[in-house]
Design a protein around this motif. Structure first.
Motif, mmCIF file in Angstrom:
data_model
loop_
_atom_site.group_PDB
_atom_site.id
_atom_site.type_symbol
_atom_site.label_atom_id
_atom_site.label_comp_id
_atom_site.label_asym_id
_atom_site.label_seq_id
_atom_site.Cartn_x
_atom_site.Cartn_y
_atom_site.Cartn_z
ATOM 1 N N VAL A 140 5.306 0.472 1.145
ATOM 2 C CA VAL A 140 5.808 -0.829 1.561
ATOM 3 C C VAL A 140 6.372 -1.544 0.344
ATOM 4 O O VAL A 140 5.706 -1.630 -0.691
ATOM 5 N N THR A 141 7.616 -2.058 0.451
ATOM 6 C CA THR A 141 8.236 -2.790 -0.645
ATOM 7 C C THR A 141 8.760 -4.130 -0.155
ATOM 8 O O THR A 141 9.053 -4.311 1.033
ATOM 9 N N TYR A 142 8.895 -5.046 -1.093
ATOM 10 C CA TYR A 142 9.598 -6.302 -0.835
ATOM 11 C C TYR A 142 10.709 -6.427 -1.870
ATOM 12 O O TYR A 142 10.459 -6.333 -3.072
ATOM 13 N N THR A 143 11.935 -6.614 -1.412
ATOM 14 C CA THR A 143 13.095 -6.718 -2.292
ATOM 15 C C THR A 143 13.502 -8.183 -2.397
ATOM 16 O O THR A 143 13.937 -8.779 -1.420
ATOM 17 N N SER A 144 13.361 -8.748 -3.587
ATOM 18 C CA SER A 144 13.695 -10.167 -3.741
ATOM 19 C C SER A 144 15.123 -10.379 -4.213
ATOM 20 O O SER A 144 15.652 -11.479 -4.106
ATOM 21 N N ALA A 145 15.778 -9.324 -4.749
ATOM 22 C CA ALA A 145 17.175 -9.442 -5.169
ATOM 23 C C ALA A 145 17.767 -8.045 -5.258
ATOM 24 O O ALA A 145 17.058 -7.069 -5.464
ATOM 25 N N MET A 146 19.079 -7.966 -5.102
ATOM 26 C CA MET A 146 19.799 -6.701 -5.223
ATOM 27 C C MET A 146 20.561 -6.682 -6.542
ATOM 28 O O MET A 146 21.146 -7.696 -6.941
ATOM 29 N N LEU A 147 20.573 -5.533 -7.201
ATOM 30 C CA LEU A 147 21.264 -5.412 -8.480
ATOM 31 C C LEU A 147 22.677 -4.870 -8.363
ATOM 32 O O LEU A 147 23.430 -4.888 -9.322
ATOM 33 N N GLY A 148 23.035 -4.354 -7.203
ATOM 34 C CA GLY A 148 24.360 -3.769 -7.056
ATOM 35 C C GLY A 148 24.477 -2.389 -7.649
ATOM 36 O O GLY A 148 25.543 -1.982 -8.116
ATOM 37 N N THR A 149 23.365 -1.628 -7.628
ATOM 38 C CA THR A 149 23.382 -0.263 -8.140
ATOM 39 C C THR A 149 22.350 0.547 -7.369
ATOM 40 O O THR A 149 21.635 0.021 -6.516
ATOM 41 N N TRP A 150 22.283 1.851 -7.649
ATOM 42 C CA TRP A 150 21.251 2.688 -7.022
ATOM 43 C C TRP A 150 19.874 2.260 -7.504
ATOM 44 O O TRP A 150 19.687 1.945 -8.682
ATOM 45 N N ASN A 151 18.903 2.268 -6.584
ATOM 46 C CA ASN A 151 17.547 1.844 -6.894
ATOM 47 C C ASN A 151 16.555 2.899 -6.418
ATOM 48 O O ASN A 151 16.439 3.148 -5.221
ATOM 49 N N VAL A 157 9.159 -1.008 5.249
ATOM 50 C CA VAL A 157 8.164 0.058 5.407
ATOM 51 C C VAL A 157 8.917 1.383 5.381
ATOM 52 O O VAL A 157 9.827 1.605 6.185
ATOM 53 N N TRP A 158 8.569 2.232 4.425
ATOM 54 C CA TRP A 158 9.191 3.545 4.274
ATOM 55 C C TRP A 158 8.189 4.610 4.704
ATOM 56 O O TRP A 158 7.032 4.591 4.273
ATOM 57 N N THR A 159 8.639 5.560 5.508
ATOM 58 C CA THR A 159 7.817 6.718 5.845
ATOM 59 C C THR A 159 8.677 7.968 5.710
ATOM 60 O O THR A 159 9.694 8.090 6.409
ATOM 61 N N HIS A 160 8.294 8.862 4.810
ATOM 62 C CA HIS A 160 9.021 10.119 4.669
ATOM 63 C C HIS A 160 8.090 11.266 5.028
ATOM 64 O O HIS A 160 7.008 11.391 4.460
ATOM 65 N N THR A 161 8.518 12.082 5.976
ATOM 66 C CA THR A 161 7.742 13.231 6.430
ATOM 67 C C THR A 161 8.550 14.506 6.221
ATOM 68 O O THR A 161 9.743 14.546 6.537
ATOM 69 N N PHE A 192 0.838 -1.194 0.000
ATOM 70 C CA PHE A 192 0.000 0.000 0.000
ATOM 71 C C PHE A 192 0.865 1.233 0.000
ATOM 72 O O PHE A 192 2.003 1.217 0.448
ATOM 73 N N LEU A 193 0.327 2.273 -0.561
ATOM 74 C CA LEU A 193 1.009 3.556 -0.586
ATOM 75 C C LEU A 193 -0.025 4.615 -0.259
ATOM 76 O O LEU A 193 -1.110 4.614 -0.813
ATOM 77 N N CYS A 194 0.290 5.490 0.682
ATOM 78 C CA CYS A 194 -0.625 6.587 0.951
ATOM 79 C C CYS A 194 0.166 7.856 1.133
ATOM 80 O O CYS A 194 1.317 7.833 1.551
ATOM 81 N N ALA A 208 -0.483 18.850 8.097
ATOM 82 C CA ALA A 208 -1.471 19.829 8.561
ATOM 83 C C ALA A 208 -2.855 19.407 8.089
ATOM 84 O O ALA A 208 -3.176 19.479 6.920
ATOM 85 N N GLY A 209 -3.669 18.946 9.001
ATOM 86 C CA GLY A 209 -5.008 18.499 8.646
ATOM 87 C C GLY A 209 -5.061 17.051 8.224
ATOM 88 O O GLY A 209 -6.136 16.480 8.103
ATOM 89 N N ALA A 210 -3.905 16.427 7.979
ATOM 90 C CA ALA A 210 -3.817 15.003 7.637
ATOM 91 C C ALA A 210 -4.799 14.618 6.538
ATOM 92 O O ALA A 210 -5.521 13.649 6.634
ATOM 93 N N LYS A 211 -4.811 15.367 5.471
ATOM 94 C CA LYS A 211 -5.699 15.085 4.352
ATOM 95 C C LYS A 211 -5.073 14.027 3.453
ATOM 96 O O LYS A 211 -4.007 14.233 2.888
ATOM 97 N N LEU A 212 -5.735 12.887 3.340
ATOM 98 C CA LEU A 212 -5.235 11.814 2.484
ATOM 99 C C LEU A 212 -5.462 12.192 1.024
ATOM 100 O O LEU A 212 -6.578 12.511 0.623
ATOM 101 N N ILE A 213 -4.393 12.164 0.222
ATOM 102 C CA ILE A 213 -4.536 12.575 -1.171
ATOM 103 C C ILE A 213 -4.359 11.433 -2.156
ATOM 104 O O ILE A 213 -4.766 11.558 -3.308
ATOM 105 N N GLN A 214 -3.758 10.319 -1.720
ATOM 106 C CA GLN A 214 -3.671 9.150 -2.582
ATOM 107 C C GLN A 214 -3.541 7.905 -1.718
ATOM 108 O O GLN A 214 -2.826 7.909 -0.718
ATOM 109 N N HIS A 215 -4.241 6.844 -2.120
ATOM 110 C CA HIS A 215 -4.151 5.571 -1.414
ATOM 111 C C HIS A 215 -4.204 4.466 -2.465
ATOM 112 O O HIS A 215 -5.227 4.253 -3.101
ATOM 113 N N LEU A 216 -3.081 3.782 -2.641
ATOM 114 C CA LEU A 216 -2.973 2.679 -3.592
ATOM 115 C C LEU A 216 -2.732 1.406 -2.804
ATOM 116 O O LEU A 216 -1.823 1.338 -1.987
ATOM 117 N N ASP A 217 -3.544 0.375 -3.060
ATOM 118 C CA ASP A 217 -3.474 -0.846 -2.261
ATOM 119 C C ASP A 217 -3.602 -2.053 -3.179
ATOM 120 O O ASP A 217 -4.669 -2.337 -3.719
#
Length: 209
Positions: free
Chosen positions: A115-126, A173-177, A16-18, A23-32
């Motif tokens: 939320v992401t699941y990483t099944s393999a690493m490529l050895g580069t920036w992602n 789980v990533w959270t950026h504020t 899911f991504l939201c 300020a006001g906690a207005k949800l603007i996108q929710h992908l599930d």
């Protein structure tokens, strides 16, 4: 426009991504992705991912091929599979991006959860999500070949040194504020300490895609 999962390695994104403004906690996108009817596919290829927030900020096909459903995350959920190459969806139109990423007034902010699941690493920036990883006025977050994660705002990745990194097999789980009034930026993941820093209020939509 803002994209997600550019040049991303073998990843299953997103349970899911939201996005909302503090300020006001207005949800603007929710992908599930656990709501199958919200993911529109043709031949298994994602054409559109419908926004469940009611704001019609639907993600649409962009670079390469994103498939659905993915293999299951540990524990059973499925997501979108962005594969091993440069594949992405456009999450917002330019106008919709500007509504929350133009923080030049210095009175708002935003919170993004992915939320992401990483099944393999490529050895580069992602790149996980964002509109640019360069020095232009962009926003996003990503991790490097060693799994160390950063957020960027106006080219700033923030200070601090996380005690931890992302590795193959991790559900993250990533959270950026961001608080435009103070400039405080924090990228937290469940893999280690947060990345923190400050970025002056700005229009973060002006980076290249």
């Amino acid at each position: 426009m803002m994209r997600t999962a550019r040049n991303l390695l073998k990843v299953v994104l997103v349970v899911f991504l939201c996005m909302s403004a503090p300020a006001g906690a207005k949800l603007i996108q929710h992908l599930d992705a656990s709501v199958p009817e919200s993911v529109i596919v043709s031949g298994g290829i994602v054409q559109q991912w419908n926004d469940l927030s009611g704001n019609n900020n639907n993600a649409v096909k962009s670079i390469g091929t994103v498939t659905y459903p993915s293999a299951a995350f540990p524990g059973g959920p499925v997501g979108l599979d962005f594969g091993m190459t440069r594949n992405s969806l456009v999450l917002f139109t330019a106008d919709a991006s500007r509504q929350w990423l133009d923080q030049s007034a210095g009175t708002g902010g935003f919170t993004v959860v992915v939320v992401t699941y990483t099944s393999a690493m490529l050895g580069t920036w992602n790149d996980v999500i964002g509109n640019t990883s360069g020095v232009a006025n962009g926003w996003g977050f990503r991790y490097n070949e060693s799994g160390s994660y950063v957020a960027y705002l106006h080219g700033n990745t923030g200070g601090g040194s996380p005690n931890g990194a992302i590795a193959a097999g991790d559900t993250t789980v990533w959270t950026h504020t961001y608080d435009a009034a103070t400039g405080a930026s924090e990228l937290w993941t469940n893999q280690g300490d947060p990345r923190t820093g400050t970025s002056a209020a700005s229009d973060f939509t002006s980076g290249s895609v």
